[in-house]
Write a protein that holds these residues in place. Structure first.
Motif, PDB file in Angstrom:
ATOM      1  N   PRO A 181       0.008 -12.147  -2.975  1.00 22.65           N
ATOM      2  CA  PRO A 181      -1.127 -11.464  -3.412  1.00 22.65           C
ATOM      3  C   PRO A 181      -2.175 -11.163  -2.529  1.00 22.65           C
ATOM      4  O   PRO A 181      -2.733  -9.986  -2.687  1.00 22.65           O
ATOM      5  N   ARG A 182      -2.621 -11.996  -1.546  1.00 20.86           N
ATOM      6  CA  ARG A 182      -3.730 -11.724  -0.610  1.00 20.86           C
ATOM      7  C   ARG A 182      -3.092 -10.545   0.266  1.00 20.86           C
ATOM      8  O   ARG A 182      -4.235  -9.841   0.959  1.00 20.86           O
ATOM      9  N   LEU A 183      -1.821 -10.296   0.678  1.00 17.21           N
ATOM     10  CA  LEU A 183      -1.588  -9.375   1.528  1.00 17.21           C
ATOM     11  C   LEU A 183      -1.204  -7.792   0.739  1.00 17.21           C
ATOM     12  O   LEU A 183      -1.181  -7.094   1.285  1.00 17.21           O
ATOM     13  N   THR A 184      -1.646  -7.995  -0.646  1.00 17.90           N
ATOM     14  CA  THR A 184      -1.229  -6.753  -1.358  1.00 17.90           C
ATOM     15  C   THR A 184      -2.444  -6.302  -2.243  1.00 17.90           C
ATOM     16  O   THR A 184      -2.232  -5.437  -3.106  1.00 17.90           O
ATOM     17  N   GLU A 185      -3.475  -7.015  -1.812  1.00 18.09           N
ATOM     18  CA  GLU A 185      -4.752  -6.425  -2.639  1.00 18.09           C
ATOM     19  C   GLU A 185      -4.935  -5.129  -2.412  1.00 18.09           C
ATOM     20  O   GLU A 185      -4.943  -4.460  -1.561  1.00 18.09           O
ATOM     21  N   GLY A 186      -5.195  -4.249  -3.535  1.00 19.04           N
ATOM     22  CA  GLY A 186      -5.317  -2.501  -3.547  1.00 19.04           C
ATOM     23  C   GLY A 186      -4.095  -2.119  -2.995  1.00 19.04           C
ATOM     24  O   GLY A 186      -4.255  -0.647  -2.795  1.00 19.04           O
ATOM     25  N   ALA A 187      -2.927  -2.603  -2.863  1.00 24.38           N
ATOM     26  CA  ALA A 187      -1.552  -1.866  -2.511  1.00 24.38           C
ATOM     27  C   ALA A 187      -1.295  -0.955  -3.503  1.00 24.38           C
ATOM     28  O   ALA A 187      -1.263  -1.176  -4.903  1.00 24.38           O
TER      29      ALA A 187
END
Length: 428
Positions: A181-187
């Motif tokens: 989740p931290r690598l895809t915030e706002g993805a």
């Protein structure tokens, strides 16, 4: 007891044979069969497959009946050739207790169009903090064997390890939505050239691959079963291939849309192409096809994700993620895998029926077309080509990425334990 004679079908794409169904079972397979008073289905040139099994279906009930219900979803499944689907847990309320999974199971029984096997949540409320009632859901009338927080990732390694350990007691499986989740915030879409040009937040491949790498190691460490949901990148393929080379109990699925569509379509800003995981690159698509062909990826799963009109007919950033897929899955697989020579029809039966039934431990489905076996069957006309028209869908939702696209193949008949759910392409 009804008697049906399917005449001249190519069983698993092989030689033309007749198949006699009496009651709920296949009783004879051969040539020149006859049966007094039988309903005859002329199937010359058609392919007879075991009923399809979907490991990954969102039926939305309870809670989001505006987008789908168990009844409408199973009707769509039958039209697509499915005789069994696994209903994911991200309903409202979440299917994290025996009571909710039993409700979904009962609604499936009442629908009568295909069998519905509920998937239980891994954690309470899909919040990733506390294990849900895994044992109680397994011991319930629904007999849950597959657990997933799909839509969200079980990103806490300790929680994931505990879940894998817990389900070992009853040979269950944890199906992971691999997304750090931290690598895809706002993805908003796949991270790459297209996202940079469009100025949309990127969903990097490593966000999927890092979770899969962690989880295959955890599964090996505790000796449990892991299933990877909707695998979408070439790197993920290599991790799963490595894990299998070690003999670890890891399986994986791919969606039809990840076998056909690429992130280039996002240039239209049409939210119908917004999905999680996102559409990837052409190189990823080709790697996924090869992996499905060689068995690294075990099966095709639709990730059927219906949404009401207002959740998709809006600007890209506000749109919900997901696509419907039950009614078009077999056609997409025919186009991407059969017509490219990567799979024959026996291979399609393996990837869309035999293997998903085996992964889900689903009795009575994914069985050979043979005397004594349950008559869960689908007839397909491979020569048919038609334009996808969502207005004709049995699903309550219309968010298909294939609207106006010509696809091959058409399900003409679906049989659930000898009873026709689809006749001549229409719901029975």
């Amino acid at each position: 007891m009804s008697t049906i004679l399917i005449r001249g079908a190519k069983v698993l794409g092989g030689a033309a044979q007749d198949v006699l169904i009496e009651g709920a079972a296949v009783t004879r397979v051969g040539t020149g069969l006859s049966a007094e008073g039988a309903q005859v289905v002329e199937a010359e040139g058609q392919i007879l497959l075991p009923g399809l099994v979907d490991l990954h279906t969102h039926l939305r009930e309870p809670g989001r009946e505006d987008s789908e219900t168990v009844l409408t979803g199973t009707r769509a499944a039958a039209v697509g050739g499915y005789t069994a689907v696994h209903a994911m847990a991200n309903t409202h309320p979440v299917a994290d207790t025996a009571g909710v999974v039993e409700q979904v199971y009962r609604l499936g029984k009442e629908s009568g169009y295909c069998d519905v096997q509920p998937v239980g949540a891994v954690t309470v409320g899909l919040e990733g903090k506390h294990l849900a009632e895994l044992g109680a859901m397994h011991d319930s009338a629904a007999g849950v064997k597959v657990f997933s927080d799909d839509g969200k990732c079980v990103d806490d390694a300790v929680i994931m390890r505990r879940a894998l350990e817990y389900v070992k007691a009853f040979d269950g499986v944890i199906a992971q939505h691999a997304q750090e989740p931290r690598l895809t915030e706002g993805a908003q879409m796949n991270e790459g050239v297209v996202s940079a040009e469009l100025g949309l937040g990127g969903w990097p491949a490593v966000a999927e691959e890092s979770i899969i790498a962690r989880d295959v190691l955890l599964a090996a460490h505790v000796g449990s079963r892991l299933h990877v949901c909707h695998l979408s990148t070439a790197g993920s393929v290599e991790i799963v291939r490595w894990a299998k080379s070690k003999g670890w109990n890891v399986t994986a699925e791919v969606t039809p849309h990840h076998l056909l569509l690429t992130d280039e379509l996002v240039r239209t800003y049409n939210p119908v192409y917004k999905v999680n995981p996102p559409l990837r690159t052409e190189a990823d698509v080709l790697a996924l096809r090869e992996a499905l062909a060689d068995g690294t990826i075990d099966c095709v799963a639709t990730d059927h994700a219906p949404h009401p009109h207002e959740d998709k007919d809006c600007e890209w950033g506000a749109a919900a993620m997901g696509m419907v897929g039950l009614e078009t899955a077999l056609s997409v697989v025919q186009e991407t895998m059969v017509e490219t020579g990567l799979l024959d029809w026996a291979g399609v039966a393996d990837r869309m029926s035999f293997r998903p039934a085996r992964i889900g431990r689903l009795a009575g489905h994914g069985r050979p077309v043979a005397a004594g076996e349950p008559a869960n069957l689908v007839l397909v006309d491979p020569a048919y080509r038609g334009t996808v028209d969502p207005a004709r869908f049995a699903s309550r939702s219309r968010n298909t990425p294939y609207q106006g696209r010509e696809l091959p193949g058409r399900v003409t008949h679906t049989f659930l334990r000898g009873r026709a759910t689809v006749l001549d392409g229409k719901l029975a």
